[in-house]
Design an enzyme around this catalytic site. Structure first.
Site, short mmCIF file in Angstrom:
data_model
loop_
_atom_site.label_atom_id
_atom_site.label_comp_id
_atom_site.label_asym_id
_atom_site.label_seq_id
_atom_site.Cartn_x
_atom_site.Cartn_y
_atom_site.Cartn_z
N ASP A 1 -54.65 17.51 -6.05
CA ASP A 1 -53.61 17.20 -6.95
C ASP A 1 -53.48 16.27 -7.69
OD1 ASP A 1 -52.93 19.92 -5.81
OD2 ASP A 1 -51.47 19.06 -4.38
N LYS B 1 -58.73 23.26 -3.29
CA LYS B 1 -57.76 23.90 -3.63
C LYS B 1 -56.96 23.07 -4.96
CE LYS B 1 -53.08 23.83 -2.20
NZ LYS B 1 -52.28 23.44 -3.37
N HIS C 1 -54.69 23.06 -8.84
CA HIS C 1 -53.44 23.55 -9.57
C HIS C 1 -53.86 23.44 -10.94
CE1 HIS C 1 -50.14 24.51 -6.91
NE2 HIS C 1 -50.42 23.18 -6.12
N ASP D 1 -54.26 27.50 -6.69
CA ASP D 1 -52.97 27.77 -6.03
C ASP D 1 -52.04 28.29 -7.02
OD1 ASP D 1 -50.74 27.61 -4.46
OD2 ASP D 1 -50.98 25.74 -3.72
N LYS E 1 -50.17 30.94 -7.16
CA LYS E 1 -48.84 31.58 -6.53
C LYS E 1 -48.33 32.38 -7.76
CE LYS E 1 -47.36 27.60 -3.68
NZ LYS E 1 -48.36 26.67 -4.35
N ASP F 1 -45.53 37.72 -10.60
CA ASP F 1 -44.94 38.86 -11.63
C ASP F 1 -45.36 40.22 -11.36
OD1 ASP F 1 -43.64 39.62 -14.05
OD2 ASP F 1 -44.02 37.60 -15.06
N GLY G 1 -47.35 43.88 -11.92
CA GLY G 1 -48.78 43.96 -11.70
C GLY G 1 -49.55 43.66 -13.24
N THR H 1 -48.66 41.98 -15.68
CA THR H 1 -48.58 40.58 -16.25
C THR H 1 -49.35 39.69 -15.57
OG1 THR H 1 -46.18 40.85 -17.05
CG2 THR H 1 -47.05 38.63 -16.77
N TYR I 1 -43.98 17.64 6.74
CA TYR I 1 -45.43 17.47 7.13
C TYR I 1 -45.46 17.54 9.03
CZ TYR I 1 -46.76 15.54 2.91
OH TYR I 1 -46.79 15.34 1.65
P1 BMP Z 1 -49.33 17.69 -0.04
O1 BMP Z 1 -50.51 17.49 1.10
O2 BMP Z 1 -49.70 16.54 -0.97
O3 BMP Z 1 -47.87 17.68 0.34
O4 BMP Z 1 -49.77 18.91 -0.73
C1 BMP Z 1 -49.60 20.32 -0.42
C2 BMP Z 1 -50.20 21.21 -1.54
O5 BMP Z 1 -49.84 22.29 -0.82
C3 BMP Z 1 -49.54 21.09 -2.87
O6 BMP Z 1 -50.58 21.28 -3.69
C4 BMP Z 1 -48.53 22.24 -2.80
O7 BMP Z 1 -48.35 22.94 -4.39
C5 BMP Z 1 -49.28 23.14 -2.05
N1 BMP Z 1 -48.23 23.97 -0.91
C6 BMP Z 1 -47.28 23.50 -0.11
O8 BMP Z 1 -47.33 22.25 -0.12
N2 BMP Z 1 -46.41 24.18 0.23
C7 BMP Z 1 -46.59 25.67 0.35
O9 BMP Z 1 -45.69 26.18 1.12
C8 BMP Z 1 -47.58 26.37 -0.32
C9 BMP Z 1 -48.51 25.51 -0.91
O10 BMP Z 1 -49.42 26.10 -1.97
#
Ligand code: BMP
Length: 273
Positions: free
Chosen positions: A38, A60, A62, A98, A100, A103, A105, A107, A225
């Protein structure tokens, strides 16, 4: 009960081609770590991926947070995603955008296939919310089927953030949607906080879990976390997704190795039980 089957044995039988490939990489490289890269600077991302590629099974992205130079955006994006693909072959990891999707189908087909990002052309795996109903999966699958490479979809069953509306009945209904035979070779698993499904014959959903840190805590914006031991060992998740814990560290390589090692040991403890 968390799955006690090894990644290696699951790689022989997983119902999706993307899942078989991912599980094989995990077993061969001995890593269940997904780097969530990220960062907004494309050059910094490539430098990090070059360093960390050997430690991860999955990268992963974005893609829409990256600050591509505006005048040359389209060609910069193409050259960036091409480099990511080259690195994924060099270091044997897969790429998970990622996105997500959320919308109808029709779109999401445009969003997945087209626009400036052309996600389906370079991302092995992407994800979607189940909110719109099964049409979102059908739409994405039609695009994936036209690519000619293994493409996998994860559904978001719940999120790591405080107060999210997933889990519970929402998760049960998402699981029911995932079980439809029509996309058995496409829906490879879930974003969730613990093991999902497994109750039906031949079913094997790969669970990927964000919100992982070296200790329990949060980020002040709702992120929560848990440790690799809790996520993989206790709760039966398969792939640990780590962003700022690695990307924001002074020595990302050393910290990534700590995450890899702890997550792998938690997995080994789980399958030996
Ligand atoms: P971090 O470890 O810096 O908190 O990042 C977590 C990553 O996982 C981010 O890219 C976030 O968009 C993604 N994410 C999340 O944190 N929780 C979810 O439930 C789904 C995710 O995709």
């Amino acid at each position: 009960m968390p799955s006690t089957q090894t990644y290696e044995s699951r790689s022989q039988t997983h119902p999706t081609a993307a899942g078989r490939k991912l599980l094989q990489i995990m077993a061969q490289k001995r890593t269940n770590l997904c780097l969530s890269v990220d960062h907004t600077d494309p050059e910094k991302i490539l430098a990090l991926v070059r360093q960390l590629g050997p430690k991860i099974c999955l990268l992963k992205t974005h893609i829409d947070i990256i600050a591509f130079p505006p005048t040359t955006a389209a060609s910069s994006i193409k050259s960036f995603t091409t480099k990511l693909q080259e690195l994924s072959r060099e270091h044997a990891f897969m790429i998970f955008e990622d996105r997500k999707f959320a919308d109808i189908g029709s779109t999401v087909q445009h969003q997945y296939r087209g626009g400036v990002y052309e996600i389906a052309s370079w991302a092995d795996i992407t994800n979607a919310h189940a909110v719109p109903g099964p049409g979102i999966i059908r739409g994405l699958k039609e695009v994936a089927d036209g690519i000619g490479q293994p493409r996998g979809l994860l559904l978001l069953a719940e999120m790591s953030s405080k107060g999210n509306l997933g889990g519970g009945e929402y998760q049960q209904r998402t699981l029911a949607m995932a079980r439809d035979r029509e996309w058995r070779g496409f829906v490879m698993g879930f974003i969730a906080m613990k093991e999902v499904g497994g109750g039906e014959e031949g079913e094997d959903f790969i669970v990927m879990t964000p919100g992982v840190g070296l200790q329990v805590g949060g980020d002040g914006l709702g992120q929560q976390y848990r440790t690799p031991e809790e996520v993989v060992g206790r709760d039966g998740c398969d792939v640990v997704i780590v962003g700022r814990g690695i990307v924001g560290a002074d020595d990302p390589v050393a910290i990534a190795e700590v995450y890899r090692e702890r997550s792998w040991r938690a997995y080994e403890g789980r399958v030996k039980k």
